[in-house]
Design a protein around this motif. Structure first.
Motif, PDB file in Angstrom:
ATOM      1  N   LEU A  98       0.815  -1.213   0.000  1.00  0.00           N
ATOM      2  CA  LEU A  98       0.000   0.000   0.000  1.00  0.00           C
ATOM      3  C   LEU A  98       0.847   1.262   0.000  1.00  0.00           C
ATOM      4  O   LEU A  98       0.516   2.250  -0.639  1.00  0.00           O
ATOM      5  CB  LEU A  98      -0.909   0.021   1.240  1.00  0.00           C
ATOM      6  N   GLY A  99       1.946   1.210   0.754  1.00  0.00           N
ATOM      7  CA  GLY A  99       2.832   2.368   0.832  1.00  0.00           C
ATOM      8  C   GLY A  99       2.089   3.605   1.307  1.00  0.00           C
ATOM      9  O   GLY A  99       1.324   3.553   2.275  1.00  0.00           O
ATOM     10  N   GLN A 100       2.259   4.673   0.604  1.00  0.00           N
ATOM     11  CA  GLN A 100       1.648   5.943   1.022  1.00  0.00           C
ATOM     12  C   GLN A 100       0.132   5.925   0.929  1.00  0.00           C
ATOM     13  O   GLN A 100      -0.537   6.789   1.475  1.00  0.00           O
ATOM     14  CB  GLN A 100       2.209   7.090   0.166  1.00  0.00           C
ATOM     15  N   ARG A 101      -0.412   4.926   0.236  1.00  0.00           N
ATOM     16  CA  ARG A 101      -1.874   4.859   0.109  1.00  0.00           C
ATOM     17  C   ARG A 101      -2.541   4.273   1.342  1.00  0.00           C
ATOM     18  O   ARG A 101      -3.762   4.212   1.419  1.00  0.00           O
ATOM     19  CB  ARG A 101      -2.262   4.005  -1.104  1.00  0.00           C
ATOM     20  N   GLU A 102      -1.736   3.780   2.312  1.00  0.00           N
ATOM     21  CA  GLU A 102      -2.335   3.059   3.444  1.00  0.00           C
ATOM     22  C   GLU A 102      -3.405   3.872   4.178  1.00  0.00           C
ATOM     23  O   GLU A 102      -4.511   3.372   4.407  1.00  0.00           O
ATOM     24  CB  GLU A 102      -1.249   2.616   4.440  1.00  0.00           C
ATOM     25  N   ALA A 103      -3.069   5.097   4.537  1.00  0.00           N
ATOM     26  CA  ALA A 103      -4.027   5.911   5.298  1.00  0.00           C
ATOM     27  C   ALA A 103      -5.319   6.111   4.514  1.00  0.00           C
ATOM     28  O   ALA A 103      -6.419   6.019   5.071  1.00  0.00           O
ATOM     29  CB  ALA A 103      -3.402   7.252   5.658  1.00  0.00           C
ATOM     30  N   ALA A 104      -5.173   6.350   3.215  1.00  0.00           N
ATOM     31  CA  ALA A 104      -6.357   6.567   2.378  1.00  0.00           C
ATOM     32  C   ALA A 104      -7.194   5.293   2.290  1.00  0.00           C
ATOM     33  O   ALA A 104      -8.428   5.334   2.350  1.00  0.00           O
ATOM     34  CB  ALA A 104      -5.946   7.023   0.985  1.00  0.00           C
ATOM     35  N   PHE A 105      -6.516   4.139   2.173  1.00  0.00           N
ATOM     36  CA  PHE A 105      -7.235   2.866   2.089  1.00  0.00           C
ATOM     37  C   PHE A 105      -8.023   2.627   3.376  1.00  0.00           C
ATOM     38  O   PHE A 105      -9.196   2.241   3.345  1.00  0.00           O
ATOM     39  CB  PHE A 105      -6.261   1.709   1.830  1.00  0.00           C
ATOM     40  N   VAL A 106      -7.364   2.845   4.500  1.00  0.00           N
ATOM     41  CA  VAL A 106      -8.010   2.613   5.794  1.00  0.00           C
ATOM     42  C   VAL A 106      -9.218   3.538   5.965  1.00  0.00           C
ATOM     43  O   VAL A 106     -10.291   3.110   6.410  1.00  0.00           O
ATOM     44  CB  VAL A 106      -6.996   2.809   6.946  1.00  0.00           C
ATOM     45  N   THR A 162     -15.137   4.196   5.794  1.00  0.00           N
ATOM     46  CA  THR A 162     -16.311   4.792   5.157  1.00  0.00           C
ATOM     47  C   THR A 162     -17.255   3.693   4.679  1.00  0.00           C
ATOM     48  O   THR A 162     -18.470   3.786   4.825  1.00  0.00           O
ATOM     49  CB  THR A 162     -15.891   5.688   3.981  1.00  0.00           C
ATOM     50  N   CYS A 163     -16.680   2.636   4.105  1.00  0.00           N
ATOM     51  CA  CYS A 163     -17.495   1.487   3.655  1.00  0.00           C
ATOM     52  C   CYS A 163     -18.328   0.931   4.823  1.00  0.00           C
ATOM     53  O   CYS A 163     -19.476   0.525   4.644  1.00  0.00           O
ATOM     54  CB  CYS A 163     -16.603   0.343   3.148  1.00  0.00           C
ATOM     55  N   ALA A 164     -17.724   0.878   6.003  1.00  0.00           N
ATOM     56  CA  ALA A 164     -18.409   0.305   7.158  1.00  0.00           C
ATOM     57  C   ALA A 164     -19.473   1.241   7.705  1.00  0.00           C
ATOM     58  O   ALA A 164     -20.481   0.803   8.262  1.00  0.00           O
ATOM     59  CB  ALA A 164     -17.404  -0.026   8.256  1.00  0.00           C
ATOM     60  N   ALA A 165     -19.258   2.545   7.521  1.00  0.00           N
ATOM     61  CA  ALA A 165     -20.171   3.535   8.099  1.00  0.00           C
ATOM     62  C   ALA A 165     -21.416   3.737   7.248  1.00  0.00           C
ATOM     63  O   ALA A 165     -22.451   4.178   7.740  1.00  0.00           O
ATOM     64  CB  ALA A 165     -19.443   4.858   8.302  1.00  0.00           C
ATOM     65  N   GLN A 166     -21.304   3.422   5.958  1.00  0.00           N
ATOM     66  CA  GLN A 166     -22.469   3.577   5.088  1.00  0.00           C
ATOM     67  C   GLN A 166     -23.540   2.567   5.437  1.00  0.00           C
ATOM     68  O   GLN A 166     -23.224   1.473   5.891  1.00  0.00           O
ATOM     69  CB  GLN A 166     -22.061   3.353   3.613  1.00  0.00           C
TER      70      GLN A 166
END
Lengths: 84, 84
Positions: free
Chosen positions: A66-74, A79-83
């Motif tokens: 994931l590298g730098q994308r980790e925070a965005a992925f998390v 968000t997926c869980a909150a919808q």
């Protein structure tokens, strides 16, 4: 007298998230959204789920991928869980 | 001299199955089929999956819930994995 450092090589623990849902339909909608996210990011975390919960973990290898994308992925996963 | 039985109460281990797939698309098709099976049988095993594998486990509680349907559920699950 100096003591040897016995801490050894510490392996960064995997990151884990647990999401709980009221019923299987909600769990499944979350998993479907997460599958879309995984596809768009080309990243597939380890997922453990039962009827009303899902545990997601990202290990060291996943973090590297994931590298730098980790925070965005998390964040997107949460968000997926909150919808509804 | 008689010796006490030290075997204690033995807990039947959970039943586990591991399925491996060539890619995520196959893994996901299996999971989709299994979700349909779970819905029709109203039984939801614990599922752990990553990009190219899925581990399914049924614990004692799950066995009790399945009862006599256990063998049929397991067979249907294996059929889900064998389909392309």
């Amino acid at each position: 007298m100096s003591q040897a450092d016995t801490s050894g090589t510490k392996r960064e623990p995997a990151s884990n998230w647990r999401f709980e849902f009221s019923d299987y339909a909600h769990t499944r909608r979350f998993l479907d959204r997460l599958a879309e996210l995984s596809k768009s990011e080309d990243f597939y975390p380890n997922i453990n789920f039962g009827r009303t919960y899902a545990n997601i973990s990202i290990d060291d290898e996943g973090r590297l991928a994931l590298g730098q994308r980790e925070a965005a992925f998390v964040e997107a996963m949460q968000t997926c869980a909150a919808q509804d």
